[in-house]
Design a protein around this motif. Structure first.
Motif, PDB file in Angstrom:
ATOM      1  N   VAL A 130       0.862  -1.188   0.000  1.00  0.00           N
ATOM      2  CA  VAL A 130       0.000   0.000   0.000  1.00  0.00           C
ATOM      3  C   VAL A 130       0.899   1.240   0.000  1.00  0.00           C
ATOM      4  CG1 VAL A 130      -1.784   1.268   1.247  1.00  0.00           C
ATOM      5  CG2 VAL A 130      -1.797  -1.235   1.243  1.00  0.00           C
ATOM      6  N   PRO A 131       0.666   2.192  -0.897  1.00  0.00           N
ATOM      7  CA  PRO A 131       1.528   3.377  -0.984  1.00  0.00           C
ATOM      8  C   PRO A 131       1.339   4.306   0.204  1.00  0.00           C
ATOM      9  CG  PRO A 131      -0.385   3.665  -2.379  1.00  0.00           C
ATOM     10  CD  PRO A 131      -0.451   2.243  -1.861  1.00  0.00           C
ATOM     11  N   GLY A 132       2.287   5.209   0.375  1.00  0.00           N
ATOM     12  CA  GLY A 132       2.121   6.251   1.376  1.00  0.00           C
ATOM     13  C   GLY A 132       1.074   7.250   0.916  1.00  0.00           C
ATOM     14  N   PRO A 133       0.365   7.879   1.830  1.00  0.00           N
ATOM     15  CA  PRO A 133      -0.658   8.859   1.450  1.00  0.00           C
ATOM     16  C   PRO A 133      -0.127   9.993   0.591  1.00  0.00           C
ATOM     17  CG  PRO A 133      -0.863   8.283   3.769  1.00  0.00           C
ATOM     18  CD  PRO A 133       0.409   7.673   3.288  1.00  0.00           C
ATOM     19  N   LEU A 152      -4.381   3.408   7.922  1.00  0.00           N
ATOM     20  CA  LEU A 152      -4.230   2.845   9.259  1.00  0.00           C
ATOM     21  C   LEU A 152      -3.891   1.359   9.183  1.00  0.00           C
ATOM     22  CD1 LEU A 152      -4.552   3.003  12.377  1.00  0.00           C
ATOM     23  CD2 LEU A 152      -6.996   2.541  12.027  1.00  0.00           C
ATOM     24  N   ASN A 153      -2.775   0.981   9.829  1.00  0.00           N
ATOM     25  CA  ASN A 153      -2.429  -0.432  10.001  1.00  0.00           C
ATOM     26  C   ASN A 153      -3.246  -0.946  11.176  1.00  0.00           C
ATOM     27  OD1 ASN A 153      -1.199  -2.875  10.861  1.00  0.00           O
ATOM     28  ND2 ASN A 153       0.701  -2.307   9.818  1.00  0.00           N
ATOM     29  N   MET A 154      -4.226  -1.787  10.891  1.00  0.00           N
ATOM     30  CA  MET A 154      -5.159  -2.203  11.923  1.00  0.00           C
ATOM     31  C   MET A 154      -4.556  -3.206  12.898  1.00  0.00           C
ATOM     32  SD  MET A 154      -8.762  -2.320   9.853  1.00  0.00           S
ATOM     33  CE  MET A 154      -8.190  -3.499   8.621  1.00  0.00           C
ATOM     34  N   ALA A 155      -3.355  -3.730  12.584  1.00  0.00           N
ATOM     35  CA  ALA A 155      -2.714  -4.676  13.490  1.00  0.00           C
ATOM     36  C   ALA A 155      -2.011  -3.982  14.644  1.00  0.00           C
ATOM     37  CB  ALA A 155      -1.712  -5.540  12.720  1.00  0.00           C
ATOM     38  N   ASP A 156      -1.322  -2.862  14.350  1.00  0.00           N
ATOM     39  CA  ASP A 156      -0.525  -2.232  15.401  1.00  0.00           C
ATOM     40  C   ASP A 156      -0.895  -0.773  15.671  1.00  0.00           C
ATOM     41  OD1 ASP A 156       0.524  -0.850  13.249  1.00  0.00           O
ATOM     42  OD2 ASP A 156       2.499  -1.777  13.340  1.00  0.00           O
ATOM     43  N   GLY A 157      -1.880  -0.219  14.956  1.00  0.00           N
ATOM     44  CA  GLY A 157      -2.323   1.142  15.223  1.00  0.00           C
ATOM     45  C   GLY A 157      -1.473   2.230  14.599  1.00  0.00           C
ATOM     46  N   THR A 158      -0.535   1.863  13.729  1.00  0.00           N
ATOM     47  CA  THR A 158       0.271   2.874  13.053  1.00  0.00           C
ATOM     48  C   THR A 158      -0.574   3.590  12.011  1.00  0.00           C
ATOM     49  OG1 THR A 158       2.313   1.611  13.366  1.00  0.00           O
ATOM     50  CG2 THR A 158       2.321   3.300  11.656  1.00  0.00           C
ATOM     51  N   LEU A 159      -0.633   4.911  12.114  1.00  0.00           N
ATOM     52  CA  LEU A 159      -1.397   5.727  11.181  1.00  0.00           C
ATOM     53  C   LEU A 159      -0.436   6.597  10.389  1.00  0.00           C
ATOM     54  CD1 LEU A 159      -4.020   6.965  10.034  1.00  0.00           C
ATOM     55  CD2 LEU A 159      -4.012   8.555  11.982  1.00  0.00           C
ATOM     56  N   CYS A 160      -0.417   6.397   9.078  1.00  0.00           N
ATOM     57  CA  CYS A 160       0.367   7.231   8.181  1.00  0.00           C
ATOM     58  C   CYS A 160      -0.610   8.163   7.467  1.00  0.00           C
ATOM     59  CB  CYS A 160       1.150   6.379   7.186  1.00  0.00           C
ATOM     60  SG  CYS A 160       2.321   7.304   6.169  1.00  0.00           S
ATOM     61  N   GLN A 168      -5.806  15.922  20.803  1.00  0.00           N
ATOM     62  CA  GLN A 168      -4.547  16.335  20.179  1.00  0.00           C
ATOM     63  C   GLN A 168      -4.733  16.392  18.674  1.00  0.00           C
ATOM     64  OE1 GLN A 168      -1.392  13.543  20.834  1.00  0.00           O
ATOM     65  NE2 GLN A 168       0.177  14.838  19.924  1.00  0.00           N
ATOM     66  N   ASP A 169      -4.276  17.494  18.063  1.00  0.00           N
ATOM     67  CA  ASP A 169      -4.345  17.607  16.607  1.00  0.00           C
ATOM     68  C   ASP A 169      -3.352  16.644  15.958  1.00  0.00           C
ATOM     69  OD1 ASP A 169      -6.237  19.547  16.759  1.00  0.00           O
ATOM     70  OD2 ASP A 169      -4.894  21.228  16.312  1.00  0.00           O
ATOM     71  N   LEU A 170      -3.766  16.054  14.831  1.00  0.00           N
ATOM     72  CA  LEU A 170      -2.834  15.293  14.002  1.00  0.00           C
ATOM     73  C   LEU A 170      -2.211  16.290  13.027  1.00  0.00           C
ATOM     74  CD1 LEU A 170      -4.756  11.977  13.261  1.00  0.00           C
ATOM     75  CD2 LEU A 170      -2.876  12.341  14.865  1.00  0.00           C
ATOM     76  N   ALA A 171      -1.195  16.983  13.504  1.00  0.00           N
ATOM     77  CA  ALA A 171      -0.593  18.056  12.729  1.00  0.00           C
ATOM     78  C   ALA A 171       0.276  17.503  11.607  1.00  0.00           C
ATOM     79  CB  ALA A 171       0.242  18.951  13.642  1.00  0.00           C
ATOM     80  N   ALA A 172       0.416  18.287  10.560  1.00  0.00           N
ATOM     81  CA  ALA A 172       1.270  17.936   9.427  1.00  0.00           C
ATOM     82  C   ALA A 172       1.739  19.224   8.779  1.00  0.00           C
ATOM     83  CB  ALA A 172       0.529  17.064   8.412  1.00  0.00           C
ATOM     84  N   TYR A 194       3.818  16.451  -1.384  1.00  0.00           N
ATOM     85  CA  TYR A 194       3.198  16.232  -0.081  1.00  0.00           C
ATOM     86  C   TYR A 194       4.097  15.360   0.791  1.00  0.00           C
ATOM     87  CZ  TYR A 194      -0.738  18.343  -2.401  1.00  0.00           C
ATOM     88  OH  TYR A 194      -1.537  19.232  -3.076  1.00  0.00           O
ATOM     89  N   THR A 195       3.859  15.397   2.086  1.00  0.00           N
ATOM     90  CA  THR A 195       4.727  14.730   3.054  1.00  0.00           C
ATOM     91  C   THR A 195       3.936  13.755   3.906  1.00  0.00           C
ATOM     92  OG1 THR A 195       6.129  16.711   3.168  1.00  0.00           O
ATOM     93  CG2 THR A 195       6.348  15.098   4.950  1.00  0.00           C
ATOM     94  N   ASP A 196       4.496  12.555   4.091  1.00  0.00           N
ATOM     95  CA  ASP A 196       3.889  11.572   4.989  1.00  0.00           C
ATOM     96  C   ASP A 196       4.286  11.869   6.434  1.00  0.00           C
ATOM     97  OD1 ASP A 196       2.589  10.056   3.048  1.00  0.00           O
ATOM     98  OD2 ASP A 196       4.327   8.758   2.714  1.00  0.00           O
ATOM     99  N   THR A 197       3.315  11.743   7.329  1.00  0.00           N
ATOM    100  CA  THR A 197       3.556  11.863   8.771  1.00  0.00           C
ATOM    101  C   THR A 197       2.999  10.612   9.436  1.00  0.00           C
ATOM    102  OG1 THR A 197       3.330  14.270   8.639  1.00  0.00           O
ATOM    103  CG2 THR A 197       3.170  13.276  10.825  1.00  0.00           C
ATOM    104  N   THR A 198       3.676  10.130  10.460  1.00  0.00           N
ATOM    105  CA  THR A 198       3.259   8.892  11.123  1.00  0.00           C
ATOM    106  C   THR A 198       2.922   9.157  12.591  1.00  0.00           C
ATOM    107  OG1 THR A 198       4.655   7.557   9.662  1.00  0.00           O
ATOM    108  CG2 THR A 198       3.910   6.526  11.701  1.00  0.00           C
TER     109      THR A 198
END
Length: 215
Positions: A57-60, A88-96, A116-120, A134-138
């Motif tokens: 799956v590509p980065g956003p 969202l990786n539903m296994a470990d909660g990592t959100l890109c 908390q804001d998900l700032a980028a 654009y930039t990926d944030t995790t």
């Protein structure tokens, strides 16, 4: 006032991965709705094609850049769309995630009360220039955390005197929700905005999407 330009969507490009998106098209009416539908389709198509091409799956950010290049084609009306795209990786909660000029989503802790804001890094909306990068944030979600995405029709809602609902009032509503379960969050915000508007005509489209992570 009958057809809107806000969009939201979620889908599963591969097992265990959830892609979700929310956006807000400039302008109103049928042209905005058509631009919205095109954006939604391009997001799904870009994720699918890039996943097939690279095997993952590509980065956003890569998805937003591909969609942006297409939206800049034949855009004589110079329409644009703000977009937040999360995977969202539903296994470990990592959100890109990546943000194209959209209001930052709000992360609500499972225990409630903490927001908390998900700032980028700020980037231009899609459809403005094909050269935008654009930039990926995790971020790492904890079990039971909820992410609320919304369009600016929520903070920009106004009352009969012309005052805005605002982000401070939105945060106060979220901090008062006993449990950040998605339906409860959406219901609380919707009821608060309706009560605040007190019958005043809607200034803009309103859209919300809430995602809660449970492994």
């Amino acid at each position: 006032r009958e057809v809107g330009g806000d969009l939201y969507d979620f889908f599963f490009p591969t097992e265990g991965m959830c892609c979700f998106v929310i956006g807000d098209v400039s302008d109103k009416g049928t042209p905005a709705a058509l631009f919205m539908a095109r954006t939604r389709s391009l997001v799904r198509m870009s994720v699918t094609l890039l996943t097939q091409a690279h095997g993952i799956v590509p980065g956003p950010a890569a998805v937003l850049e591909a969609v942006n290049r297409e939206l800049c084609q034949n855009n004589s009306e110079r329409m644009f769309v703000t977009v937040f795209l999360g995977i969202l990786n539903m296994a470990d909660g990592t959100l890109c995630y990546a943000n194209a000029g959209h209001p930052a989503p709000i992360r609500i802790a499972k225990a409630g009360g903490a927001c908390q804001d998900l700032a980028a890094a700020p980037r231009a909306p899609l459809g403005v220039s094909p050269r935008v990068r654009y930039t990926d944030t995790t971020a790492r979600l904890e079990r039971g955390d909820t992410v609320l995405t919304y369009t600016d029709g929520i903070p920009d809602a106004n009352d009969p005197e012309g005052s805005f609902f605002g982000t401070d009032r939105l945060r106060a509503v979220l901090e008062s929700v006993p449990s950040p379960e998605p339906n409860a969050v959406l219901r609380a915000v919707s009821e608060a905005v309706t009560a605040f508007a007190n019958g005043a005509p809607a200034f803009d489209d309103l859209a919300m999407l809430a995602i809660r992570w449970e492994p």
